[in-house]
Design a protein around this motif. Structure first.
Motif, short mmCIF file in Angstrom:
data_model
loop_
_atom_site.label_atom_id
_atom_site.label_comp_id
_atom_site.label_asym_id
_atom_site.label_seq_id
_atom_site.Cartn_x
_atom_site.Cartn_y
_atom_site.Cartn_z
N MET A 1 0.84 -1.20 0.00
CA MET A 1 0.00 0.00 0.00
C MET A 1 0.87 1.25 0.00
SD MET A 1 -2.84 1.28 2.80
CE MET A 1 -3.98 -0.05 2.48
N ILE A 2 0.43 2.25 -0.74
CA ILE A 2 1.09 3.56 -0.75
C ILE A 2 0.21 4.52 0.04
CG2 ILE A 2 1.98 5.44 -2.17
CD1 ILE A 2 1.95 3.41 -4.53
N CYS A 3 0.81 5.22 0.98
CA CYS A 3 0.06 6.17 1.81
C CYS A 3 0.69 7.56 1.70
CB CYS A 3 0.05 5.73 3.27
SG CYS A 3 -0.70 4.13 3.56
N LEU A 4 -0.12 8.54 1.35
CA LEU A 4 0.31 9.94 1.35
C LEU A 4 -0.47 10.68 2.43
CD1 LEU A 4 0.38 8.88 -1.81
CD2 LEU A 4 0.99 11.26 -2.25
N GLU A 5 0.26 11.45 3.24
CA GLU A 5 -0.36 12.19 4.33
C GLU A 5 0.04 13.66 4.23
OE1 GLU A 5 0.72 10.39 8.05
OE2 GLU A 5 0.55 8.37 7.24
N GLN A 6 -0.89 14.50 3.81
CA GLN A 6 -0.71 15.95 3.74
C GLN A 6 0.57 16.33 2.99
OE1 GLN A 6 -2.91 18.40 4.92
NE2 GLN A 6 -4.24 16.62 5.11
N VAL A 7 0.73 15.75 1.81
CA VAL A 7 1.95 15.95 1.02
C VAL A 7 1.80 17.19 0.13
CG1 VAL A 7 3.39 14.96 -0.81
CG2 VAL A 7 2.54 13.50 1.05
N SER A 8 2.82 18.05 0.16
CA SER A 8 2.82 19.25 -0.67
C SER A 8 4.19 19.46 -1.30
CB SER A 8 2.49 20.50 0.18
OG SER A 8 1.18 20.43 0.70
N LYS A 9 4.19 20.10 -2.47
CA LYS A 9 5.42 20.47 -3.15
C LYS A 9 5.23 21.78 -3.87
CE LYS A 9 9.62 19.88 -4.69
NZ LYS A 9 10.78 19.83 -3.76
N THR A 10 6.17 22.72 -3.64
CA THR A 10 6.11 24.04 -4.26
C THR A 10 7.34 24.23 -5.13
OG1 THR A 10 4.90 24.92 -2.36
CG2 THR A 10 5.96 26.52 -3.82
N TYR A 11 7.13 24.78 -6.33
CA TYR A 11 8.24 25.09 -7.22
C TYR A 11 8.36 26.61 -7.38
CZ TYR A 11 8.38 20.19 -8.74
OH TYR A 11 8.49 18.82 -8.79
N LYS B 1 9.57 30.71 -6.97
CA LYS B 1 9.42 31.73 -5.94
C LYS B 1 7.98 32.22 -5.80
CE LYS B 1 14.14 33.42 -6.64
NZ LYS B 1 14.98 34.61 -7.00
N SER B 2 7.11 31.75 -6.68
CA SER B 2 5.73 32.24 -6.66
C SER B 2 4.94 31.71 -5.47
CB SER B 2 5.01 31.85 -7.96
OG SER B 2 4.87 30.43 -8.03
N GLY B 3 5.39 30.59 -4.91
CA GLY B 3 4.66 29.99 -3.80
C GLY B 3 3.50 29.13 -4.24
N LYS B 4 3.32 28.98 -5.57
CA LYS B 4 2.23 28.16 -6.07
C LYS B 4 2.58 26.69 -5.90
CE LYS B 4 -0.64 27.31 -10.14
NZ LYS B 4 -0.88 27.67 -11.56
N LYS B 5 1.66 25.93 -5.32
CA LYS B 5 1.92 24.52 -5.03
C LYS B 5 1.57 23.64 -6.22
CE LYS B 5 1.46 24.73 0.00
NZ LYS B 5 0.76 24.20 1.19
N ALA B 6 2.56 22.82 -6.63
CA ALA B 6 2.30 21.83 -7.67
C ALA B 6 1.48 20.69 -7.11
CB ALA B 6 3.61 21.31 -8.24
N VAL B 7 1.72 20.36 -5.83
CA VAL B 7 0.93 19.39 -5.09
C VAL B 7 0.56 20.03 -3.77
CG1 VAL B 7 0.92 17.11 -4.01
CG2 VAL B 7 2.08 17.42 -6.20
N ASP B 8 -0.72 19.97 -3.43
CA ASP B 8 -1.23 20.77 -2.31
C ASP B 8 -1.95 19.90 -1.29
OD1 ASP B 8 -2.18 22.74 -0.67
OD2 ASP B 8 -3.39 23.76 -2.18
N SER B 9 -1.27 19.60 -0.18
CA SER B 9 -1.87 18.89 0.96
C SER B 9 -2.59 17.62 0.52
CB SER B 9 -2.85 19.81 1.70
OG SER B 9 -2.20 20.98 2.15
N MET B 10 -1.91 16.81 -0.25
CA MET B 10 -2.52 15.60 -0.82
C MET B 10 -2.49 14.45 0.19
SD MET B 10 -1.68 13.72 -4.46
CE MET B 10 -2.07 15.18 -5.43
#
Length: 242
Positions: free
Chosen positions: A1-11, A13-22
């Motif tokens: 099983m793969i489990c993601l808990e509140q995973v985020s990634k930002t690229y 300087k804009s602060g825009k999240k490519a992945v947001d609390s997944m």
């Protein structure tokens, strides 16, 4: 099983999240399709699950192993096929397969039998002695799939795996995915082809702007849109700009 808990990634300087609390789980014994528009965060998510890039926030485990704290053991659980097959181009096909087998400590005894089995399924027997740079796109895709499966990992993560495959090889891979899930193991794959997801997946996760907007079976998806028969229309409704 793969489990993601509140995973985020930002690229950037804009602060825009490519992945947001997944937060979501990829269940064992199921084929899970990962669907979303270009730029929705699919490839970033898959690269975080496989440990290629680090999340800024959150936790990811693969069969109970934290991808950051137990990276080596977590990665041993995974067979990953990226969205680009243009790697190791100077190696011959057989050299690449043996390299992948060596990386994952696949015993020499029985290794050739496994190579022969995959080569037969993907009609690559006559190509293994040639360099990967001489392969067509579809052949490169097939050798990458074969390499990812050399250590018989319990978790398959495939980023657009059917792109470039001829119909016979695509059918063979889909059958292998079904057999793998039937053994109680995990298959997660991204696709842009909704018809493939409809015919192949037990679950679908639809992502938009780095967030999961739907996770469940296709029956549950249809229940959200009573009277709507088109999976394409449901997808467009879920991923439309606000």
């Amino acid at each position: 099983m793969i489990c993601l808990e509140q995973v985020s990634k930002t690229y950037g300087k804009s602060g825009k999240k490519a992945v947001d609390s997944m937060t979501w789980n990829v269940e064992d014994g199921k084929i899970t399709g990962f669907i979303g528009p270009n730029g929705a965060g699919k490839t970033t998510t898959l690269k975080m699950i496989t440990g290629i890039i680090r999340p800024d926030e959150g936790r990811i485990t693969v069969n109970g192993h934290d991808i950051q704290k137990e990276g080596l053991e977590a990665k041993r659980q995974i067979g990953f096929v990226s969205d680009s097959p243009d790697s190791f181009l100077r190696l011959k096909g057989i050299e690449y397969l043996n390299f992948m087998a060596d990386m994952y400590d696949v015993p020499t005894q029985g290794r050739q039998e496994r190579i022969n089995e995959y080569a037969r399924k993907f009609e690559m027997e006559d190509a293994l002695g040639s360099r990967i740079q001489s392969y067509s796109h579809g052949m490169r895709q097939k050798i990458m799939v074969m390499g990812a499966l050399m250590h018989q990992p319990p978790v398959w993560i495939l980023d657009e795996p059917l792109t470039g495959l001829d119909p016979k090889s695509a059918f063979a891979l889909k059958e292998m995915m079904k057999e793998h899930a039937a053994q109680g193991k995990s298959v997660l794959f991204s696709t842009h082809v909704l018809e493939v997801a409809e015919k192949l997946c037990d679950y679908v996760a639809i992502v938009q702007r780095g967030r999961i907007v739907f996770l469940g079976t296709l029956e549950e998806l249809r229940a959200k849109f009573p009277g709507e028969e088109s999976l394409e229309n449901m997808f467009l409704e879920l991923t439309k700009d606000e």
